[in-house]
Design a protein around this motif. Structure first.
Motif, mmCIF file in Angstrom:
data_model
loop_
_atom_site.group_PDB
_atom_site.id
_atom_site.type_symbol
_atom_site.label_atom_id
_atom_site.label_comp_id
_atom_site.label_asym_id
_atom_site.label_seq_id
_atom_site.Cartn_x
_atom_site.Cartn_y
_atom_site.Cartn_z
ATOM 1 N N LYS A 175 0.825 -1.208 0.000
ATOM 2 C CA LYS A 175 0.000 0.000 0.000
ATOM 3 C C LYS A 175 0.864 1.264 0.000
ATOM 4 O O LYS A 175 0.560 2.234 -0.691
ATOM 5 N N VAL A 176 1.941 1.234 0.775
ATOM 6 C CA VAL A 176 2.844 2.389 0.832
ATOM 7 C C VAL A 176 3.505 2.596 -0.522
ATOM 8 O O VAL A 176 3.565 3.723 -1.023
ATOM 9 N N ARG A 177 3.998 1.522 -1.127
ATOM 10 C CA ARG A 177 4.634 1.628 -2.446
ATOM 11 C C ARG A 177 3.660 2.182 -3.491
ATOM 12 O O ARG A 177 3.997 3.067 -4.263
ATOM 13 N N MET A 178 2.448 1.635 -3.493
ATOM 14 C CA MET A 178 1.457 2.088 -4.477
ATOM 15 C C MET A 178 1.085 3.552 -4.242
ATOM 16 O O MET A 178 0.926 4.309 -5.198
ATOM 17 N N ALA A 179 0.939 3.943 -2.989
ATOM 18 C CA ALA A 179 0.613 5.340 -2.681
ATOM 19 C C ALA A 179 1.729 6.264 -3.148
ATOM 20 O O ALA A 179 1.468 7.327 -3.719
ATOM 21 N N SER A 180 2.962 5.849 -2.946
ATOM 22 C CA SER A 180 4.095 6.654 -3.371
ATOM 23 C C SER A 180 4.148 6.772 -4.892
ATOM 24 O O SER A 180 4.342 7.867 -5.424
ATOM 25 N N GLU A 181 3.972 5.657 -5.570
ATOM 26 C CA GLU A 181 4.034 5.650 -7.031
ATOM 27 C C GLU A 181 2.895 6.448 -7.672
ATOM 28 O O GLU A 181 3.088 7.123 -8.670
ATOM 29 N N SER A 182 1.710 6.369 -7.071
ATOM 30 C CA SER A 182 0.556 7.077 -7.640
ATOM 31 C C SER A 182 0.392 8.486 -7.064
ATOM 32 O O SER A 182 -0.494 9.224 -7.483
ATOM 33 N N ASN A 183 1.232 8.822 -6.069
ATOM 34 C CA ASN A 183 1.146 10.097 -5.369
ATOM 35 C C ASN A 183 -0.244 10.311 -4.760
ATOM 36 O O ASN A 183 -0.786 11.412 -4.768
ATOM 37 N N ASP A 184 -0.794 9.215 -4.220
ATOM 38 C CA ASP A 184 -2.128 9.247 -3.619
ATOM 39 C C ASP A 184 -2.142 8.319 -2.404
ATOM 40 O O ASP A 184 -2.093 7.103 -2.539
ATOM 41 N N SER A 185 -2.217 8.907 -1.228
ATOM 42 C CA SER A 185 -2.188 8.115 0.004
ATOM 43 C C SER A 185 -3.581 7.882 0.585
ATOM 44 O O SER A 185 -3.709 7.467 1.737
ATOM 45 N N SER A 186 -4.612 8.115 -0.193
ATOM 46 C CA SER A 186 -5.975 8.001 0.323
ATOM 47 C C SER A 186 -6.352 6.574 0.738
ATOM 48 O O SER A 186 -7.299 6.387 1.490
ATOM 49 N N THR A 187 -5.620 5.587 0.275
ATOM 50 C CA THR A 187 -5.930 4.206 0.670
ATOM 51 C C THR A 187 -5.377 3.860 2.049
ATOM 52 O O THR A 187 -5.717 2.827 2.597
ATOM 53 N N LEU A 188 -4.543 4.728 2.606
ATOM 54 C CA LEU A 188 -3.970 4.475 3.926
ATOM 55 C C LEU A 188 -4.868 5.068 5.019
ATOM 56 O O LEU A 188 -5.235 6.243 4.952
ATOM 57 N N SER A 189 -5.168 4.255 5.993
ATOM 58 C CA SER A 189 -6.008 4.690 7.108
ATOM 59 C C SER A 189 -5.142 5.168 8.274
ATOM 60 O O SER A 189 -3.914 4.977 8.266
ATOM 61 N N ASP A 190 -5.777 5.733 9.270
ATOM 62 C CA ASP A 190 -5.054 6.119 10.485
ATOM 63 C C ASP A 190 -4.412 4.898 11.126
ATOM 64 O O ASP A 190 -3.292 4.974 11.642
ATOM 65 N N ASP A 191 -5.098 3.754 11.105
ATOM 66 C CA ASP A 191 -4.532 2.513 11.646
ATOM 67 C C ASP A 191 -3.294 2.096 10.858
ATOM 68 O O ASP A 191 -2.328 1.593 11.437
ATOM 69 N N ASP A 192 -3.323 2.283 9.535
ATOM 70 C CA ASP A 192 -2.155 1.965 8.714
ATOM 71 C C ASP A 192 -0.968 2.831 9.130
ATOM 72 O O ASP A 192 0.148 2.329 9.294
ATOM 73 N N TYR A 193 -1.207 4.111 9.304
ATOM 74 C CA TYR A 193 -0.131 5.014 9.715
ATOM 75 C C TYR A 193 0.408 4.616 11.094
ATOM 76 O O TYR A 193 1.623 4.636 11.326
ATOM 77 N N ASP A 194 -0.485 4.236 11.993
ATOM 78 C CA ASP A 194 -0.047 3.781 13.320
ATOM 79 C C ASP A 194 0.811 2.528 13.208
ATOM 80 O O ASP A 194 1.815 2.385 13.900
ATOM 81 N N GLN A 195 0.417 1.614 12.333
ATOM 82 C CA GLN A 195 1.166 0.369 12.170
ATOM 83 C C GLN A 195 2.535 0.635 11.542
ATOM 84 O O GLN A 195 3.527 0.049 11.944
ATOM 85 N N ILE A 196 2.587 1.531 10.584
ATOM 86 C CA ILE A 196 3.874 1.905 9.970
ATOM 87 C C ILE A 196 4.804 2.466 11.041
ATOM 88 O O ILE A 196 5.982 2.094 11.119
ATOM 89 N N THR A 197 4.277 3.346 11.872
ATOM 90 C CA THR A 197 5.070 3.922 12.953
ATOM 91 C C THR A 197 5.556 2.841 13.904
ATOM 92 O O THR A 197 6.711 2.864 14.342
ATOM 93 N N ALA A 198 4.702 1.879 14.208
ATOM 94 C CA ALA A 198 5.098 0.778 15.094
ATOM 95 C C ALA A 198 6.224 -0.047 14.469
ATOM 96 O O ALA A 198 7.197 -0.395 15.146
ATOM 97 N N TYR A 199 6.103 -0.365 13.191
ATOM 98 C CA TYR A 199 7.151 -1.124 12.508
ATOM 99 C C TYR A 199 8.479 -0.358 12.506
ATOM 100 O O TYR A 199 9.539 -0.934 12.730
ATOM 101 N N LEU A 200 8.408 0.921 12.240
ATOM 102 C CA LEU A 200 9.619 1.750 12.277
ATOM 103 C C LEU A 200 10.250 1.720 13.672
ATOM 104 O O LEU A 200 11.457 1.523 13.802
ATOM 105 N N SER A 201 9.436 1.903 14.692
ATOM 106 C CA SER A 201 9.923 1.942 16.066
ATOM 107 C C SER A 201 10.622 0.654 16.475
ATOM 108 O O SER A 201 11.529 0.671 17.300
ATOM 109 N N GLN A 202 10.200 -0.448 15.885
ATOM 110 C CA GLN A 202 10.792 -1.750 16.206
ATOM 111 C C GLN A 202 12.133 -1.962 15.511
ATOM 112 O O GLN A 202 12.817 -2.944 15.765
#
Length: 163
Positions: free
Chosen positions: A31-58
């Protein structure tokens, strides 16, 4: 008999939920790759952003590698996520210092190499400092930014000890 059924249902539900967790990372990565390539992050939810942050933190290397992508459009509109990215990278520093240091530069060294807390307890501050300092001292590569990062960390720790 009733107890056995409850036990089986509990085991099945926990195995299903762990499968969901395992499949979340690759799906979210796509989802992150597709959002970056299409320059559209509308498919990412607040939960997705929270999960990305959690993965980064780990300190997960694949997610740390997304850091420069996540710091630009189309992800800039997620203000709280943007504010949390550098904090998540600071949490990742003791877990994966070589990978985090790939993205440290003059403009973010004071954020990525600082303590990622708002109001830490003395024990949290001490534990983070000791773990991060040890991780940075073990580095065999990225010495220049490792030393700069260590200096920022030690200066911040000293300043917070004096308060």
């Amino acid at each position: 008999m009733k107890g056995l059924i409850i036990l089986l249902l509990t085991l099945l539900s926990s195995s299903c939920s762990s499968e969901k967790v395992l499949s979340t990372a690759p799906y979210l990565s796509d989802k992150v790759r597709m959002a970056s390539e299409s320059n559209d992050s509308s498919t990412l939810s607040d939960d997705d952003y929270d999960q990305i942050t959690a993965y980064l933190s780990q300190g997960r290397w694949r997610w740390i590698a997304f850091y420069p992508i996540l710091k630009q459009s189309p992800f800039l509109g997620a203000t709280s996520f943007q504010e949390g990215l550098d904090i998540a990278m600071a949490y990742a520093l003791p877990e994966n210092p070589e990978m985090v240091l790939k993205f440290v530069n003059q403009s973010n060294v004071n954020k990525l190499c600082n303590m990622p807390f708002i109001e830490p307890t003395p024990d949290e501050r001490e534990r983070y400092f000791l773990q991060t300092r040890a991780a940075l001292n073990r580095l065999t590569t990225r010495k220049e930014w490792g030393e700069k990062c260590l200096a920022v960390l030690e200066n911040n720790y000293k300043t917070t000890q004096e308060k």
